[in-house]
Design a protein around this motif. Structure first.
Motif, PDB file in Angstrom:
ATOM      1  N   PRO A  52      14.322 -13.954  16.017  1.00 58.08           N
ATOM      2  CA  PRO A  52      13.880 -14.232  17.393  1.00 58.08           C
ATOM      3  C   PRO A  52      12.921 -15.420  17.456  1.00 58.08           C
ATOM      4  O   PRO A  52      11.964 -15.501  16.679  1.00 58.08           O
ATOM      5  CB  PRO A  52      13.200 -12.934  17.810  1.00 58.08           C
ATOM      6  N   GLY A  53      13.190 -16.326  18.377  1.00 57.04           N
ATOM      7  CA  GLY A  53      12.307 -17.461  18.596  1.00 57.04           C
ATOM      8  C   GLY A  53      12.506 -18.611  17.637  1.00 57.04           C
ATOM      9  O   GLY A  53      11.810 -19.620  17.744  1.00 57.04           O
ATOM     10  N   LYS A  54      13.462 -18.471  16.718  1.00 55.85           N
ATOM     11  CA  LYS A  54      13.695 -19.532  15.745  1.00 55.85           C
ATOM     12  C   LYS A  54      15.113 -20.060  15.861  1.00 55.85           C
ATOM     13  O   LYS A  54      16.011 -19.381  16.357  1.00 55.85           O
ATOM     14  CB  LYS A  54      13.440 -19.031  14.319  1.00 55.85           C
ATOM     15  N   GLN A  55      15.301 -21.277  15.367  1.00 55.97           N
ATOM     16  CA  GLN A  55      16.635 -21.870  15.357  1.00 55.97           C
ATOM     17  C   GLN A  55      17.504 -21.185  14.311  1.00 55.97           C
ATOM     18  O   GLN A  55      17.013 -20.657  13.301  1.00 55.97           O
ATOM     19  CB  GLN A  55      16.533 -23.364  15.041  1.00 55.97           C
ATOM     20  N   ARG A  56      18.791 -21.222  14.575  1.00 57.95           N
ATOM     21  CA  ARG A  56      19.738 -20.669  13.605  1.00 57.95           C
ATOM     22  C   ARG A  56      19.705 -21.537  12.350  1.00 57.95           C
ATOM     23  O   ARG A  56      19.730 -22.761  12.421  1.00 57.95           O
ATOM     24  CB  ARG A  56      21.134 -20.656  14.227  1.00 57.95           C
ATOM     25  N   GLU A  57      19.664 -20.873  11.201  1.00 62.38           N
ATOM     26  CA  GLU A  57      19.519 -21.554   9.911  1.00 62.38           C
ATOM     27  C   GLU A  57      20.773 -21.344   9.082  1.00 62.38           C
ATOM     28  O   GLU A  57      21.244 -20.208   8.942  1.00 62.38           O
ATOM     29  CB  GLU A  57      18.310 -20.974   9.161  1.00 62.38           C
ATOM     30  N   ARG A  58      21.292 -22.442   8.519  1.00 58.55           N
ATOM     31  CA  ARG A  58      22.451 -22.293   7.633  1.00 58.55           C
ATOM     32  C   ARG A  58      21.958 -21.788   6.278  1.00 58.55           C
ATOM     33  O   ARG A  58      21.091 -22.395   5.664  1.00 58.55           O
ATOM     34  CB  ARG A  58      23.187 -23.618   7.461  1.00 58.55           C
ATOM     35  N   VAL A  59      22.561 -20.710   5.820  1.00 56.97           N
ATOM     36  CA  VAL A  59      22.136 -20.060   4.588  1.00 56.97           C
ATOM     37  C   VAL A  59      23.016 -20.467   3.416  1.00 56.97           C
ATOM     38  O   VAL A  59      22.517 -20.784   2.337  1.00 56.97           O
ATOM     39  CB  VAL A  59      22.176 -18.529   4.765  1.00 56.97           C
ATOM     40  N   ALA A  60      24.328 -20.445   3.629  1.00 58.10           N
ATOM     41  CA  ALA A  60      25.261 -20.728   2.542  1.00 58.10           C
ATOM     42  C   ALA A  60      26.535 -21.319   3.114  1.00 58.10           C
ATOM     43  O   ALA A  60      26.970 -20.906   4.195  1.00 58.10           O
ATOM     44  CB  ALA A  60      25.579 -19.470   1.748  1.00 58.10           C
TER      45      ALA A  60
ATOM     46  N   GLU B 110      11.554 -11.311   4.355  1.00 63.46           N
ATOM     47  CA  GLU B 110      11.800 -12.557   5.100  1.00 63.46           C
ATOM     48  C   GLU B 110      13.280 -12.885   5.250  1.00 63.46           C
ATOM     49  O   GLU B 110      13.635 -13.828   5.969  1.00 63.46           O
ATOM     50  CB  GLU B 110      11.056 -13.737   4.467  1.00 63.46           C
ATOM     51  N   ASP B 111      14.150 -12.125   4.608  1.00 62.05           N
ATOM     52  CA  ASP B 111      15.591 -12.288   4.814  1.00 62.05           C
ATOM     53  C   ASP B 111      16.065 -11.548   6.058  1.00 62.05           C
ATOM     54  O   ASP B 111      17.236 -11.663   6.452  1.00 62.05           O
ATOM     55  CB  ASP B 111      16.371 -11.767   3.603  1.00 62.05           C
ATOM     56  N   THR B 112      15.179 -10.775   6.664  1.00 61.90           N
ATOM     57  CA  THR B 112      15.534 -10.034   7.872  1.00 61.90           C
ATOM     58  C   THR B 112      15.951 -10.999   8.977  1.00 61.90           C
ATOM     59  O   THR B 112      15.222 -11.934   9.306  1.00 61.90           O
ATOM     60  CB  THR B 112      14.347  -9.181   8.342  1.00 61.90           C
ATOM     61  N   ALA B 113      17.141 -10.793   9.527  1.00 59.19           N
ATOM     62  CA  ALA B 113      17.686 -11.680  10.548  1.00 59.19           C
ATOM     63  C   ALA B 113      19.033 -11.146  11.006  1.00 59.19           C
ATOM     64  O   ALA B 113      19.578 -10.208  10.404  1.00 59.19           O
ATOM     65  CB  ALA B 113      17.861 -13.098  10.000  1.00 59.19           C
ATOM     66  N   VAL B 114      19.550 -11.751  12.054  1.00 56.79           N
ATOM     67  CA  VAL B 114      20.952 -11.551  12.407  1.00 56.79           C
ATOM     68  C   VAL B 114      21.744 -12.623  11.659  1.00 56.79           C
ATOM     69  O   VAL B 114      21.418 -13.817  11.749  1.00 56.79           O
ATOM     70  CB  VAL B 114      21.189 -11.665  13.912  1.00 56.79           C
ATOM     71  N   TYR B 115      22.760 -12.196  10.948  1.00 55.25           N
ATOM     72  CA  TYR B 115      23.574 -13.105  10.144  1.00 55.25           C
ATOM     73  C   TYR B 115      24.904 -13.358  10.853  1.00 55.25           C
ATOM     74  O   TYR B 115      25.578 -12.414  11.287  1.00 55.25           O
ATOM     75  CB  TYR B 115      23.809 -12.524   8.755  1.00 55.25           C
ATOM     76  N   PHE B 116      25.263 -14.640  10.943  1.00 58.29           N
ATOM     77  CA  PHE B 116      26.472 -15.066  11.637  1.00 58.29           C
ATOM     78  C   PHE B 116      27.419 -15.767  10.676  1.00 58.29           C
ATOM     79  O   PHE B 116      26.993 -16.569   9.833  1.00 58.29           O
ATOM     80  CB  PHE B 116      26.132 -16.045  12.773  1.00 58.29           C
ATOM     81  N   CYS B 117      28.685 -15.509  10.867  1.00 54.99           N
ATOM     82  CA  CYS B 117      29.732 -16.209  10.143  1.00 54.99           C
ATOM     83  C   CYS B 117      30.199 -17.397  10.985  1.00 54.99           C
ATOM     84  O   CYS B 117      30.260 -17.303  12.224  1.00 54.99           O
ATOM     85  CB  CYS B 117      30.886 -15.245   9.892  1.00 54.99           C
ATOM     86  N   TRP B 118      30.546 -18.488  10.321  1.00 56.23           N
ATOM     87  CA  TRP B 118      30.953 -19.731  11.009  1.00 56.23           C
ATOM     88  C   TRP B 118      32.110 -20.358  10.277  1.00 56.23           C
ATOM     89  O   TRP B 118      32.148 -20.365   9.027  1.00 56.23           O
ATOM     90  CB  TRP B 118      29.758 -20.683  11.022  1.00 56.23           C
ATOM     91  N   GLY B 119      33.041 -20.870  11.047  1.00 58.30           N
ATOM     92  CA  GLY B 119      34.168 -21.570  10.460  1.00 58.30           C
ATOM     93  C   GLY B 119      34.414 -22.878  11.198  1.00 58.30           C
ATOM     94  O   GLY B 119      34.306 -22.935  12.426  1.00 58.30           O
ATOM     95  N   GLU B 120      34.719 -23.913  10.439  1.00 60.64           N
ATOM     96  CA  GLU B 120      34.969 -25.238  11.015  1.00 60.64           C
ATOM     97  C   GLU B 120      36.386 -25.674  10.659  1.00 60.64           C
ATOM     98  O   GLU B 120      36.767 -25.690   9.490  1.00 60.64           O
ATOM     99  CB  GLU B 120      33.970 -26.250  10.473  1.00 60.64           C
ATOM    100  N   GLN B 121      37.135 -26.047  11.685  1.00 63.08           N
ATOM    101  CA  GLN B 121      38.516 -26.470  11.492  1.00 63.08           C
ATOM    102  C   GLN B 121      38.679 -27.908  11.944  1.00 63.08           C
ATOM    103  O   GLN B 121      38.347 -28.244  13.088  1.00 63.08           O
ATOM    104  CB  GLN B 121      39.462 -25.563  12.283  1.00 63.08           C
ATOM    105  N   TRP B 122      39.195 -28.750  11.065  1.00 61.51           N
ATOM    106  CA  TRP B 122      39.533 -30.120  11.418  1.00 61.51           C
ATOM    107  C   TRP B 122      41.053 -30.210  11.508  1.00 61.51           C
ATOM    108  O   TRP B 122      41.761 -29.810  10.596  1.00 61.51           O
ATOM    109  CB  TRP B 122      39.037 -31.107  10.375  1.00 61.51           C
ATOM    110  N   ILE B 123      41.503 -30.746  12.604  1.00 64.92           N
ATOM    111  CA  ILE B 123      42.936 -30.948  12.791  1.00 64.92           C
ATOM    112  C   ILE B 123      43.226 -32.437  12.696  1.00 64.92           C
ATOM    113  O   ILE B 123      42.538 -33.249  13.336  1.00 64.92           O
ATOM    114  CB  ILE B 123      43.394 -30.388  14.148  1.00 64.92           C
TER     115      ILE B 123
END
Length: 121
Positions: free
Chosen positions: A41-49, A88-101
């Protein structure tokens, strides 16, 4: 429409482990890059891996040596194995996928709905 669905979050004590899964509604061969992000909460989404199409991986410094990202093409799933968890790893974790066509000047990005990870001290 491509969908990404995360699972595997939960409550764990510090020092424990969790494995997050991200199941895609299509073959994950379509993604040039896939990644796990996290947000508090209150922070930007951070790329983890990040994992590339060629299976190269990259991690943010705070999780290096503790987290591992991997893919299972047969199951169309990306995983995040999290060991030695810290509060400090407590967070909501999101999956992301990038597709280039081919021929497009901009990629398509897809997000999952997120899964909560809570690490107690």
């Amino acid at each position: 429409q491509v969908q990404l669905v995360e699972s595997g979050g939960g409550l764990v004590h510090a020092g424990g482990s969790l494995r997050l899964s991200c199941a895609a509604s299509t073959t994950i061969y379509i993604f040039t890059n896939m990644a796990w992000y996290r947000q508090t909460p209150g922070k930007q989404r951070e790329r983890v891996a990040t994992i590339t199409k060629g299976d190269s991986t990259n991690y943010t410094d705070s999780v290096k040596g503790r987290f591992t990202i991997s893919k299972d093409y047969a199951k169309n799933t990306v995983y995040l194995q999290m060991n030695s968890l810290k509060p400090e790893d407590t967070a909501v974790y999101f999956c992301w996928g990038e597709q280039w066509i081919l021929g497009n000047t901009k990629s398509s990005e897809y997000w999952g709905q997120g899964t909560q990870v809570t690490v107690s001290s």
